[in-house]
Design a protein around this motif. Structure first.
Motif, PDB file in Angstrom:
ATOM      1  N   VAL A 140    -107.775 -64.952   3.610  1.00 28.04           N
ATOM      2  CA  VAL A 140    -106.955 -66.409   3.626  1.00 28.04           C
ATOM      3  C   VAL A 140    -105.852 -66.741   4.178  1.00 28.04           C
ATOM      4  CG1 VAL A 140    -106.615 -68.333   2.272  1.00 28.04           C
ATOM      5  CG2 VAL A 140    -108.666 -67.031   1.741  1.00 28.04           C
ATOM      6  N   LEU A 141    -104.933 -65.958   3.750  1.00 28.87           N
ATOM      7  CA  LEU A 141    -103.658 -66.176   4.462  1.00 28.87           C
ATOM      8  C   LEU A 141    -103.328 -65.658   5.970  1.00 28.87           C
ATOM      9  CD1 LEU A 141    -101.032 -64.650   1.274  1.00 28.87           C
ATOM     10  CD2 LEU A 141    -101.804 -67.186   2.109  1.00 28.87           C
ATOM     11  N   GLY A 142    -104.016 -64.587   6.340  1.00 28.57           N
ATOM     12  CA  GLY A 142    -104.200 -64.210   7.570  1.00 28.57           C
ATOM     13  C   GLY A 142    -104.708 -65.173   8.402  1.00 28.57           C
ATOM     14  N   THR A 143    -105.933 -65.769   8.186  1.00 31.30           N
ATOM     15  CA  THR A 143    -106.615 -66.690   9.013  1.00 31.30           C
ATOM     16  C   THR A 143    -105.563 -68.025   8.838  1.00 31.30           C
ATOM     17  OG1 THR A 143    -108.664 -65.890   8.090  1.00 31.30           O
ATOM     18  CG2 THR A 143    -108.469 -68.195   9.110  1.00 31.30           C
ATOM     19  N   LEU A 144    -105.093 -68.230   7.916  1.00 28.82           N
ATOM     20  CA  LEU A 144    -104.344 -69.669   7.946  1.00 28.82           C
ATOM     21  C   LEU A 144    -102.784 -69.479   8.966  1.00 28.82           C
ATOM     22  CD1 LEU A 144    -104.618 -70.885   4.186  1.00 28.82           C
ATOM     23  CD2 LEU A 144    -105.630 -72.066   6.485  1.00 28.82           C
ATOM     24  N   ASN A 145    -102.211 -68.420   8.618  1.00 22.89           N
ATOM     25  CA  ASN A 145    -100.873 -68.129   9.102  1.00 22.89           C
ATOM     26  C   ASN A 145    -101.137 -67.700  10.612  1.00 22.89           C
ATOM     27  OD1 ASN A 145     -99.184 -68.970   6.954  1.00 22.89           O
ATOM     28  ND2 ASN A 145     -99.641 -66.998   5.841  1.00 22.89           N
ATOM     29  N   ILE A 146    -102.030 -67.144  10.968  1.00 21.46           N
ATOM     30  CA  ILE A 146    -102.212 -66.387  12.114  1.00 21.46           C
ATOM     31  C   ILE A 146    -103.521 -66.501  12.813  1.00 21.46           C
ATOM     32  CG2 ILE A 146    -102.170 -64.159  13.355  1.00 21.46           C
ATOM     33  CD1 ILE A 146    -100.397 -63.067  10.781  1.00 21.46           C
ATOM     34  N   GLY A 147    -104.680 -66.271  12.578  1.00 24.59           N
ATOM     35  CA  GLY A 147    -105.988 -66.389  13.353  1.00 24.59           C
ATOM     36  C   GLY A 147    -106.278 -67.709  13.596  1.00 24.59           C
ATOM     37  N   ALA A 148    -106.419 -68.591  12.712  1.00 26.05           N
ATOM     38  CA  ALA A 148    -107.117 -69.922  13.086  1.00 26.05           C
ATOM     39  C   ALA A 148    -105.837 -70.746  13.761  1.00 26.05           C
ATOM     40  CB  ALA A 148    -107.641 -70.481  11.684  1.00 26.05           C
ATOM     41  N   PHE A 149    -104.656 -70.469  13.047  1.00 26.83           N
ATOM     42  CA  PHE A 149    -103.612 -71.318  13.725  1.00 26.83           C
ATOM     43  C   PHE A 149    -103.133 -70.802  15.246  1.00 26.83           C
ATOM     44  CE2 PHE A 149     -99.016 -70.801  14.910  1.00 26.83           C
ATOM     45  CZ  PHE A 149     -98.787 -72.426  14.996  1.00 26.83           C
ATOM     46  N   LEU A 150    -103.425 -69.446  15.703  1.00 25.09           N
ATOM     47  CA  LEU A 150    -103.396 -69.616  16.944  1.00 25.09           C
ATOM     48  C   LEU A 150    -104.405 -69.910  17.860  1.00 25.09           C
ATOM     49  CD1 LEU A 150    -101.981 -65.845  16.938  1.00 25.09           C
ATOM     50  CD2 LEU A 150    -100.635 -67.886  17.406  1.00 25.09           C
ATOM     51  N   PHE A 151    -105.693 -69.687  17.291  1.00 27.11           N
ATOM     52  CA  PHE A 151    -106.852 -70.097  17.995  1.00 27.11           C
ATOM     53  C   PHE A 151    -106.849 -71.555  18.222  1.00 27.11           C
ATOM     54  CE2 PHE A 151    -111.252 -71.829  17.918  1.00 27.11           C
ATOM     55  CZ  PHE A 151    -111.551 -71.222  19.145  1.00 27.11           C
ATOM     56  N   LEU A 152    -106.434 -72.594  17.318  1.00 27.30           N
ATOM     57  CA  LEU A 152    -106.268 -73.832  17.432  1.00 27.30           C
ATOM     58  C   LEU A 152    -105.035 -74.307  18.389  1.00 27.30           C
ATOM     59  CD1 LEU A 152    -107.077 -75.013  13.770  1.00 27.30           C
ATOM     60  CD2 LEU A 152    -108.695 -75.281  15.688  1.00 27.30           C
ATOM     61  N   LEU A 153    -104.023 -73.415  18.285  1.00 27.65           N
ATOM     62  CA  LEU A 153    -102.751 -73.930  19.092  1.00 27.65           C
ATOM     63  C   LEU A 153    -103.084 -73.519  20.516  1.00 27.65           C
ATOM     64  CD1 LEU A 153     -99.906 -74.576  19.157  1.00 27.65           C
ATOM     65  CD2 LEU A 153     -99.480 -71.701  19.136  1.00 27.65           C
ATOM     66  N   PHE A 154    -104.016 -72.653  20.839  1.00 23.48           N
ATOM     67  CA  PHE A 154    -104.518 -72.553  22.336  1.00 23.48           C
ATOM     68  C   PHE A 154    -105.456 -73.498  22.783  1.00 23.48           C
ATOM     69  CE2 PHE A 154    -103.005 -68.007  21.776  1.00 23.48           C
ATOM     70  CZ  PHE A 154    -101.894 -68.031  22.472  1.00 23.48           C
ATOM     71  N   VAL A 155    -106.312 -73.790  21.778  1.00 21.70           N
ATOM     72  CA  VAL A 155    -107.346 -75.019  22.240  1.00 21.70           C
ATOM     73  C   VAL A 155    -106.345 -76.300  22.607  1.00 21.70           C
ATOM     74  CG1 VAL A 155    -108.988 -76.412  21.439  1.00 21.70           C
ATOM     75  CG2 VAL A 155    -109.212 -73.731  20.709  1.00 21.70           C
ATOM     76  N   ALA A 156    -105.614 -76.470  21.740  1.00 18.56           N
ATOM     77  CA  ALA A 156    -104.596 -77.869  22.019  1.00 18.56           C
ATOM     78  C   ALA A 156    -103.686 -77.623  23.310  1.00 18.56           C
ATOM     79  CB  ALA A 156    -103.883 -78.037  20.944  1.00 18.56           C
ATOM     80  N   ALA A 157    -103.428 -76.264  23.674  1.00 16.85           N
ATOM     81  CA  ALA A 157    -102.377 -75.936  24.755  1.00 16.85           C
ATOM     82  C   ALA A 157    -103.534 -76.253  25.991  1.00 16.85           C
ATOM     83  CB  ALA A 157    -102.109 -74.952  24.703  1.00 16.85           C
ATOM     84  N   TYR A 158    -104.468 -75.752  25.749  1.00 20.70           N
ATOM     85  CA  TYR A 158    -105.542 -76.032  27.102  1.00 20.70           C
ATOM     86  C   TYR A 158    -105.881 -77.566  27.273  1.00 20.70           C
ATOM     87  CZ  TYR A 158    -106.605 -71.362  28.797  1.00 20.70           C
ATOM     88  OH  TYR A 158    -106.225 -70.215  29.603  1.00 20.70           O
ATOM     89  N   ARG A 159    -106.113 -78.195  26.465  1.00 23.77           N
ATOM     90  CA  ARG A 159    -106.604 -79.617  26.569  1.00 23.77           C
ATOM     91  C   ARG A 159    -105.818 -80.720  26.602  1.00 23.77           C
ATOM     92  NH1 ARG A 159    -112.469 -78.902  25.545  1.00 23.77           N
ATOM     93  NH2 ARG A 159    -112.639 -81.231  25.647  1.00 23.77           N
ATOM     94  N   LEU A 160    -104.400 -80.489  26.132  1.00 21.15           N
ATOM     95  CA  LEU A 160    -103.395 -81.398  26.055  1.00 21.15           C
ATOM     96  C   LEU A 160    -102.341 -80.849  26.900  1.00 21.15           C
ATOM     97  CD1 LEU A 160    -103.235 -82.505  22.178  1.00 21.15           C
ATOM     98  CD2 LEU A 160    -104.392 -83.839  23.913  1.00 21.15           C
ATOM     99  N   PRO A 161    -101.349 -81.909  27.331  1.00 25.15           N
ATOM    100  CA  PRO A 161    -100.198 -81.524  27.988  1.00 25.15           C
ATOM    101  C   PRO A 161     -99.318 -80.853  26.898  1.00 25.15           C
ATOM    102  CG  PRO A 161    -100.719 -83.799  28.848  1.00 25.15           C
ATOM    103  CD  PRO A 161    -101.740 -83.283  27.645  1.00 25.15           C
ATOM    104  N   GLY A 162     -98.169 -79.955  27.254  1.00 19.15           N
ATOM    105  CA  GLY A 162     -97.647 -79.156  26.172  1.00 19.15           C
ATOM    106  C   GLY A 162     -96.858 -80.289  25.642  1.00 19.15           C
ATOM    107  N   GLY A 163     -96.256 -81.135  25.966  1.00 20.72           N
ATOM    108  CA  GLY A 163     -95.338 -82.009  25.273  1.00 20.72           C
ATOM    109  C   GLY A 163     -95.974 -82.740  24.199  1.00 20.72           C
ATOM    110  N   ILE A 164     -97.490 -83.142  24.522  1.00 23.23           N
ATOM    111  CA  ILE A 164     -98.102 -83.870  23.609  1.00 23.23           C
ATOM    112  C   ILE A 164     -98.560 -83.118  22.504  1.00 23.23           C
ATOM    113  CG2 ILE A 164    -100.511 -85.005  23.123  1.00 23.23           C
ATOM    114  CD1 ILE A 164     -98.766 -86.725  24.703  1.00 23.23           C
TER     115      ILE A 164
END
Length: 300
Positions: A69-93
């Motif tokens: 649970v902690l590894g998914t929240l702190n690292i796995g899912a967080f990084l995955f969602l972060l990269f999805v956001a980075a690809y679909r939104l300007p970095g500032g947004i």
């Protein structure tokens, strides 16, 4: 004296997101292009395996699923969602939306670990968001719905991970390094199937690529996450969450120094506002530290 120790702990903990801020530069300049999931997986999984190899300690009992649970929240899912956001939104947004994270922590910490909410904390949340807006937001752009949801999901993952790490602490007799390794391995294993199915493995790697991956594994994961989880044990959840704002500060400064990106007066003001917000969120001398139920065990 106690206040000085707390500020020192906060300063050391801030080194972790500062290192993460440098990974933007390393990724764009040293790693294979357009492989964010590969970068995230290589950053987490080998680092975790290295720590476990040295520590020779594996999770057992209830900590098998807690580590996942902690590894998914702190690292796995967080990084995955972060990269999805980075690809679909300007970095500032994406960065501005991610500043919802301290507000999520404010609510979750009050509900699950009993941290008191003060007006000063709400002011710090507002200042932090305003500082990031000044630092990274440029112009008006159309918002991608999936990107916005991913950014909010990433903020929620990080906030929940901080809160649950505080609530559970770590098991008695287990050192900080194996505890960090458990989470890195769990997060890397969560990322691995997405990496293999979406990006695949690179066919060739240059010496520069290898150097970049070595940086991500060592400083970007082994050292930085050990520092981060140590800070979680010793500081209130909200105080830790604000230290994550060091990441966009470092990314902006490195972009100015090495990529010749512009740095305006408003961005400098934004940096000062973010620092002020982080200082406001740190515990006052009269506030007790909030540790998880076993967080004091085995600290070394």
């Amino acid at each position: 004296m106690k206040s000085g120790r707390q500020l020192l702990t906060a300063g050391v903990t801030a080194l972790a997101p500062a290192i993460w801020g440098s990974t933007y530069l390393v990724t764009t300049e040293w790693l294979p292009p357009d492989r964010p999931l590969l970068a995230a997986t290589v950053r987490a999984l080998p680092a975790g395996l290295i720590l476990l190899a040295f520590a020779c300690t594996l999770p057992t009992g209830i900590w098998l699923w807690r580590s996942l649970v902690l590894g998914t929240l702190n690292i796995g899912a967080f990084l995955f969602l972060l990269f999805v956001a980075a690809y679909r939104l300007p970095g500032g947004i994406a960065a501005v939306i991610m500043t919802a994270q301290p507000m999520f922590v404010l609510i979750l910490a009050a509900l699950f670990i009993g941290e008191k909410t003060r007006l000063l904390h709400v002011v710090a949340c507002a200042l932090g968001t305003g500082g990031v807006v000044l630092l990274v937001f440029k112009g008006t752009v159309a918002l991608d719905f999936i990107g916005v949801v991913a950014a909010l999901g990433g903020a929620a993952c990080m906030a929940t991970g901080i809160t649950m790490t505080k609530r559970w602490g770590r098991p008695a007799g287990v050192g900080l390094l194996p505890f960090t390794g458990w989470q890195l391995v769990a997060g890397g294993l969560v990322l691995l199937p997405f990496t293999l199915s979406i990006e695949g493995l690179p066919t060739t790697l240059t010496g520069t690529n290898v150097l970049g991956f070595a940086y991500l594994i060592s400083l970007g994961a082994v050292i930085s996450y050990a520092i981060w989880f140590r800070g979680m044990e010793r500081l209130p959840a909200l105080a830790v969450s604000f230290l994550a704002l060091a990441s966009p500060i470092v990314a902006t400064l490195l972009g100015y120094l090495f990529l010749h990106e512009a740095l305006s007066i408003l961005q400098l003001v934004g940096i000062l506002v973010i620092i002020a917000a982080a200082l406001l969120a740190q515990p006052r001398p009269t506030e007790p530290r909030t540790l998880g139920p076993t967080a004091t065990a085995g600290i070394r």
